[in-house]
Design a protein around this motif. Sequence first.
Motif, PDB file in Angstrom:
ATOM      1  N   ASP A  52      14.616  -1.792  49.690  1.00  0.00           N
ATOM      2  CA  ASP A  52      14.001  -2.634  48.572  1.00  0.00           C
ATOM      3  C   ASP A  52      13.909  -3.763  48.058  1.00  0.00           C
ATOM      4  O   ASP A  52      13.233  -4.403  47.466  1.00  0.00           O
ATOM      5  CB  ASP A  52      13.641  -1.114  47.616  1.00  0.00           C
ATOM      6  CG  ASP A  52      15.049  -1.328  46.809  1.00  0.00           C
ATOM      7  OD1 ASP A  52      15.940  -2.198  47.112  1.00  0.00           O
ATOM      8  OD2 ASP A  52      15.452  -0.610  46.015  1.00  0.00           O
ATOM      9  N   TYR A  53      14.682  -4.458  48.613  1.00  0.00           N
ATOM     10  CA  TYR A  53      15.142  -6.264  48.342  1.00  0.00           C
ATOM     11  C   TYR A  53      14.460  -6.797  49.243  1.00  0.00           C
ATOM     12  O   TYR A  53      14.463  -6.856  50.244  1.00  0.00           O
ATOM     13  CB  TYR A  53      16.351  -6.380  48.215  1.00  0.00           C
ATOM     14  CG  TYR A  53      16.544  -7.670  47.821  1.00  0.00           C
ATOM     15  CD1 TYR A  53      16.384  -7.715  46.419  1.00  0.00           C
ATOM     16  CD2 TYR A  53      17.169  -8.858  48.624  1.00  0.00           C
ATOM     17  CE1 TYR A  53      17.006  -9.543  46.272  1.00  0.00           C
ATOM     18  CE2 TYR A  53      17.709  -9.863  48.465  1.00  0.00           C
ATOM     19  CZ  TYR A  53      17.477 -10.337  47.546  1.00  0.00           C
ATOM     20  OH  TYR A  53      18.142 -10.685  46.551  1.00  0.00           O
ATOM     21  N   TYR A 124      25.326  -6.936  48.921  1.00  0.00           N
ATOM     22  CA  TYR A 124      25.609  -7.540  47.527  1.00  0.00           C
ATOM     23  C   TYR A 124      25.561  -9.090  48.117  1.00  0.00           C
ATOM     24  O   TYR A 124      26.273  -9.536  49.156  1.00  0.00           O
ATOM     25  CB  TYR A 124      27.179  -7.336  48.036  1.00  0.00           C
ATOM     26  CG  TYR A 124      26.985  -6.398  47.026  1.00  0.00           C
ATOM     27  CD1 TYR A 124      27.344  -5.322  46.367  1.00  0.00           C
ATOM     28  CD2 TYR A 124      27.317  -5.369  48.667  1.00  0.00           C
ATOM     29  CE1 TYR A 124      27.677  -3.997  45.953  1.00  0.00           C
ATOM     30  CE2 TYR A 124      28.195  -3.475  48.177  1.00  0.00           C
ATOM     31  CZ  TYR A 124      27.974  -3.389  47.319  1.00  0.00           C
ATOM     32  OH  TYR A 124      27.977  -1.870  47.497  1.00  0.00           O
ATOM     33  N   ARG A 168      24.789  -5.916  43.542  1.00  0.00           N
ATOM     34  CA  ARG A 168      24.082  -5.261  44.587  1.00  0.00           C
ATOM     35  C   ARG A 168      22.530  -5.830  44.510  1.00  0.00           C
ATOM     36  O   ARG A 168      21.955  -5.696  43.733  1.00  0.00           O
ATOM     37  CB  ARG A 168      24.271  -3.857  43.961  1.00  0.00           C
ATOM     38  CG  ARG A 168      23.289  -2.760  44.728  1.00  0.00           C
ATOM     39  CD  ARG A 168      24.066  -2.686  46.063  1.00  0.00           C
ATOM     40  NE  ARG A 168      22.894  -1.987  46.850  1.00  0.00           N
ATOM     41  CZ  ARG A 168      23.388  -0.261  46.738  1.00  0.00           C
ATOM     42  NH1 ARG A 168      24.556   0.348  46.117  1.00  0.00           N
ATOM     43  NH2 ARG A 168      22.415   0.524  47.266  1.00  0.00           N
ATOM     44  N   ASN A 170      20.049  -4.254  47.002  1.00  0.00           N
ATOM     45  CA  ASN A 170      19.271  -3.399  46.959  1.00  0.00           C
ATOM     46  C   ASN A 170      19.569  -2.114  46.629  1.00  0.00           C
ATOM     47  O   ASN A 170      21.061  -1.462  46.187  1.00  0.00           O
ATOM     48  CB  ASN A 170      19.086  -3.203  48.937  1.00  0.00           C
ATOM     49  CG  ASN A 170      20.245  -2.528  49.694  1.00  0.00           C
ATOM     50  OD1 ASN A 170      21.527  -3.459  49.428  1.00  0.00           O
ATOM     51  ND2 ASN A 170      20.118  -1.208  49.963  1.00  0.00           N
ATOM     52  N   LEU A 171      18.502  -1.164  45.854  1.00  0.00           N
ATOM     53  CA  LEU A 171      18.903   0.022  44.932  1.00  0.00           C
ATOM     54  C   LEU A 171      18.614   1.155  45.879  1.00  0.00           C
ATOM     55  O   LEU A 171      19.369   2.272  45.848  1.00  0.00           O
ATOM     56  CB  LEU A 171      17.858  -0.086  44.053  1.00  0.00           C
ATOM     57  CG  LEU A 171      18.130  -1.413  43.092  1.00  0.00           C
ATOM     58  CD1 LEU A 171      16.881  -1.775  41.199  1.00  0.00           C
ATOM     59  CD2 LEU A 171      20.028  -1.504  42.439  1.00  0.00           C
ATOM     60  N   ALA A 172      18.221   1.144  46.467  1.00  0.00           N
ATOM     61  CA  ALA A 172      17.436   2.582  47.883  1.00  0.00           C
ATOM     62  C   ALA A 172      17.937   2.588  48.834  1.00  0.00           C
ATOM     63  O   ALA A 172      18.897   1.413  49.508  1.00  0.00           O
ATOM     64  CB  ALA A 172      16.332   2.276  48.018  1.00  0.00           C
ATOM     65  N   ASP A 173      19.432   3.981  49.380  1.00  0.00           N
ATOM     66  CA  ASP A 173      19.901   3.546  50.177  1.00  0.00           C
ATOM     67  C   ASP A 173      18.739   4.615  51.224  1.00  0.00           C
ATOM     68  O   ASP A 173      19.531   4.630  52.632  1.00  0.00           O
ATOM     69  CB  ASP A 173      20.789   5.011  49.601  1.00  0.00           C
ATOM     70  CG  ASP A 173      21.696   4.356  48.396  1.00  0.00           C
ATOM     71  OD1 ASP A 173      21.679   2.887  48.788  1.00  0.00           O
ATOM     72  OD2 ASP A 173      21.981   5.031  47.869  1.00  0.00           O
ATOM     73  N   ARG A 226      11.165   2.364  48.489  1.00  0.00           N
ATOM     74  CA  ARG A 226      11.345   3.110  47.315  1.00  0.00           C
ATOM     75  C   ARG A 226       9.875   2.454  46.824  1.00  0.00           C
ATOM     76  O   ARG A 226      10.240   2.132  45.507  1.00  0.00           O
ATOM     77  CB  ARG A 226      12.393   2.921  46.462  1.00  0.00           C
ATOM     78  CG  ARG A 226      13.151   4.242  46.596  1.00  0.00           C
ATOM     79  CD  ARG A 226      14.430   4.356  46.186  1.00  0.00           C
ATOM     80  NE  ARG A 226      15.944   5.238  45.974  1.00  0.00           N
ATOM     81  CZ  ARG A 226      16.218   5.511  45.770  1.00  0.00           C
ATOM     82  NH1 ARG A 226      16.334   4.838  44.165  1.00  0.00           N
ATOM     83  NH2 ARG A 226      17.020   6.930  45.271  1.00  0.00           N
TER      84      ARG A 226
END
Length: 291
Positions: A52-53, A124, A168, A170-173, A226
């Motif tokens: 999502d980044y 990261y 960090r 991106n938040l979604a995995d 996401r």
Amino acid sequence: MKVIPFKIPKPSRELIRYQVDCQPYFYDKLHQHPEVQLSCILEGEGKLIVGDYIGRFGPGDIFLLAQNVPHVFRSDDVYYQPEEGKQSHSIIVFFDLRAFGKEFWASEELQEVKGFFEHLNGCYRVLVEGRNEFIAQVQQLQYKNKLEKVVGSLHLVDVLMHKATLQRLNLADQMQNLSEREGKRMEQVLQFLVAESHRQLSLEEVASVANMSREAFCRFFKDRTRKTLVTFLNELRVSNACQALLHSDQTIASIAFTCGFSNLSHFNRVFIKTIGSTPREFRRQTTINKV
């Protein structure tokens, strides 16, 4: 061409792989690999897309990617134009955790390092005091013999663990460990969005690239990023606008329309929501920081 998985060209038992990427533009396919990746950008600018980044990369940036994280460093369009004479240059260290073996990781002295690698999840940005010195230490690995390379690499890991801040991105995995079929489909969609974000795009048109219905594509895309397609496109366009604000003297209105926004007020709203400042403030502050 099979995009996922991506095989790092190295002997199967090589613990550390040092790689120099020096060409007009970086490898531009969405890909993943089981090695942990430490990347230092020396030359070149563009977009880093991980889950999502969507963000910019440029000279001096350092990134750390966990195992099997689909990602792409997409150079700006100008790097694809031979007449511009642009160059992209990065140095990369790949850590093959499998090659170390279970006995290696079982030693008491390496439990902290083992835990560090196991807890990496995603991508990261590495923030470290003495950034240039850190990058110089990475560059020195290419001149070391095999044992010195391993020792030097572990020293870099020690810096990452104790002296650096890992931000960090991106938040979604959901993008982790995509199947080859999913990865290829996601790659086609991302390539299309990057290439065509400058114009108006309908949901139907993008869904057709993935060979899916509107409803199925919305679920597929949202599950893996996401974000809705509109949100993702807006962030992609803002990223392009940031590049134009930094490197051109175009008017803000012209940049808005060139990047795919239908009107200036909508561009301003999206830009403020994404960046936290107006386009004018962003351009002015960046200019001040360069002086």
